[in-house]
Every structure is written in C-alpha cells, then in structure tokens.
Design a protein around this motif. Structure first.
Motif, PDB file in Angstrom:
ATOM      1  N   ARG A  69      -5.564   1.892   7.877  1.00  0.00           N
ATOM      2  CA  ARG A  69      -4.417   2.809   7.845  1.00  0.00           C
ATOM      3  C   ARG A  69      -4.433   3.533   6.517  1.00  0.00           C
ATOM      4  O   ARG A  69      -4.653   2.928   5.483  1.00  0.00           O
ATOM      5  N   ARG A  70      -4.179   4.835   6.576  1.00  0.00           N
ATOM      6  CA  ARG A  70      -4.143   5.645   5.354  1.00  0.00           C
ATOM      7  C   ARG A  70      -2.766   6.270   5.220  1.00  0.00           C
ATOM      8  O   ARG A  70      -2.242   6.830   6.175  1.00  0.00           O
ATOM      9  N   TYR A  71      -2.207   6.171   4.026  1.00  0.00           N
ATOM     10  CA  TYR A  71      -0.886   6.714   3.727  1.00  0.00           C
ATOM     11  C   TYR A  71      -1.019   7.695   2.576  1.00  0.00           C
ATOM     12  O   TYR A  71      -1.755   7.440   1.623  1.00  0.00           O
ATOM     13  N   ARG A  72      -0.297   8.824   2.628  1.00  0.00           N
ATOM     14  CA  ARG A  72      -0.314   9.835   1.576  1.00  0.00           C
ATOM     15  C   ARG A  72       1.016   9.813   0.842  1.00  0.00           C
ATOM     16  O   ARG A  72       2.065   9.620   1.459  1.00  0.00           O
ATOM     17  N   GLY A  93       3.337  11.650  -2.657  1.00  0.00           N
ATOM     18  CA  GLY A  93       3.488  12.831  -3.482  1.00  0.00           C
ATOM     19  C   GLY A  93       3.133  12.647  -4.939  1.00  0.00           C
ATOM     20  O   GLY A  93       2.908  13.616  -5.651  1.00  0.00           O
ATOM     21  N   SER A  94       3.072  11.398  -5.394  1.00  0.00           N
ATOM     22  CA  SER A  94       2.773  11.171  -6.808  1.00  0.00           C
ATOM     23  C   SER A  94       1.938   9.907  -6.986  1.00  0.00           C
ATOM     24  O   SER A  94       1.875   9.051  -6.102  1.00  0.00           O
ATOM     25  N   GLU A  95       1.310   9.807  -8.140  1.00  0.00           N
ATOM     26  CA  GLU A  95       0.531   8.617  -8.465  1.00  0.00           C
ATOM     27  C   GLU A  95       1.426   7.385  -8.515  1.00  0.00           C
ATOM     28  O   GLU A  95       1.037   6.308  -8.045  1.00  0.00           O
ATOM     29  N   ALA A  96       2.627   7.535  -9.070  1.00  0.00           N
ATOM     30  CA  ALA A  96       3.548   6.395  -9.185  1.00  0.00           C
ATOM     31  C   ALA A  96       3.907   5.834  -7.806  1.00  0.00           C
ATOM     32  O   ALA A  96       3.922   4.614  -7.609  1.00  0.00           O
ATOM     33  N   GLN A  97       4.193   6.716  -6.850  1.00  0.00           N
ATOM     34  CA  GLN A  97       4.517   6.259  -5.495  1.00  0.00           C
ATOM     35  C   GLN A  97       3.332   5.545  -4.865  1.00  0.00           C
ATOM     36  O   GLN A  97       3.488   4.489  -4.238  1.00  0.00           O
ATOM     37  N   ALA A  98       2.141   6.107  -5.015  1.00  0.00           N
ATOM     38  CA  ALA A  98       0.945   5.510  -4.430  1.00  0.00           C
ATOM     39  C   ALA A  98       0.679   4.135  -5.035  1.00  0.00           C
ATOM     40  O   ALA A  98       0.371   3.178  -4.319  1.00  0.00           O
ATOM     41  N   ARG A  99       0.813   4.012  -6.358  1.00  0.00           N
ATOM     42  CA  ARG A  99       0.587   2.711  -7.004  1.00  0.00           C
ATOM     43  C   ARG A  99       1.636   1.684  -6.577  1.00  0.00           C
ATOM     44  O   ARG A  99       1.319   0.520  -6.370  1.00  0.00           O
ATOM     45  N   ALA A 129       2.448   8.580   9.437  1.00  0.00           N
ATOM     46  CA  ALA A 129       2.989   9.873   9.866  1.00  0.00           C
ATOM     47  C   ALA A 129       1.837  10.769  10.297  1.00  0.00           C
ATOM     48  O   ALA A 129       0.779  10.770   9.665  1.00  0.00           O
ATOM     49  N   PRO A 130       2.012  11.528  11.363  1.00  0.00           N
ATOM     50  CA  PRO A 130       0.942  12.445  11.787  1.00  0.00           C
ATOM     51  C   PRO A 130       0.700  13.502  10.713  1.00  0.00           C
ATOM     52  O   PRO A 130       1.610  13.885   9.984  1.00  0.00           O
TER      53      PRO A 130
END
Length: 67
Positions: free
Chosen positions: A28-31, A33-39, A56-57
C-alpha cells in the motif's frame, strides 16, 4: 489486513509518501503533503496497526478549458 512487515519513507518530485508491505505481500502506498506528515505516519505504520486505512484513489489533474 495482516501485520506490517516493512515500512519505507519515499520522496520524489511529486512529494512525500509511505510504502507499507504486509506479511501477506500486499503493498500500500500513501501520499502526504509534507515530510513531517510522511514521517509521522511511517512511524505509526511501523508500530503495526491491525487495520490499515484505505488508499485514496489517484487524483487527475484538471485541465483548463477554453471559454
């Protein structure tokens, strides 16, 4: 959805993301908006939640229409 086997933080020209590999082999891949959110979410997924959120599509870019 099974247990989380591997979590990888991704960065490319489109932004930041997280790739989650389950023990069953599903990816599963999630995108984000920021590096902080991804980390943050990479750390959450690394803890091994029982259920992963739905993916999300992909959004299509809107083209400008001539009036």
């Amino acid at each position: 959805m099974g247990e989380v086997a591997q979590v990888e933080l991704l960065h490319d020209k489109r932004g930041w993301g997280v790739e989650v590999l389950t023990r069953e082999g599903a990816v599963r891949r999630y995108r984000y908006g920021s590096e902080a959110q991804a980390r943050y979410f990479a750390a959450v997924f690394a803890l091994g939640p029982r259920v992963l959120p739905p993916v999300a599509p992909a959004r299509r870019k809107r083209s400008r229409r001539a009036a």
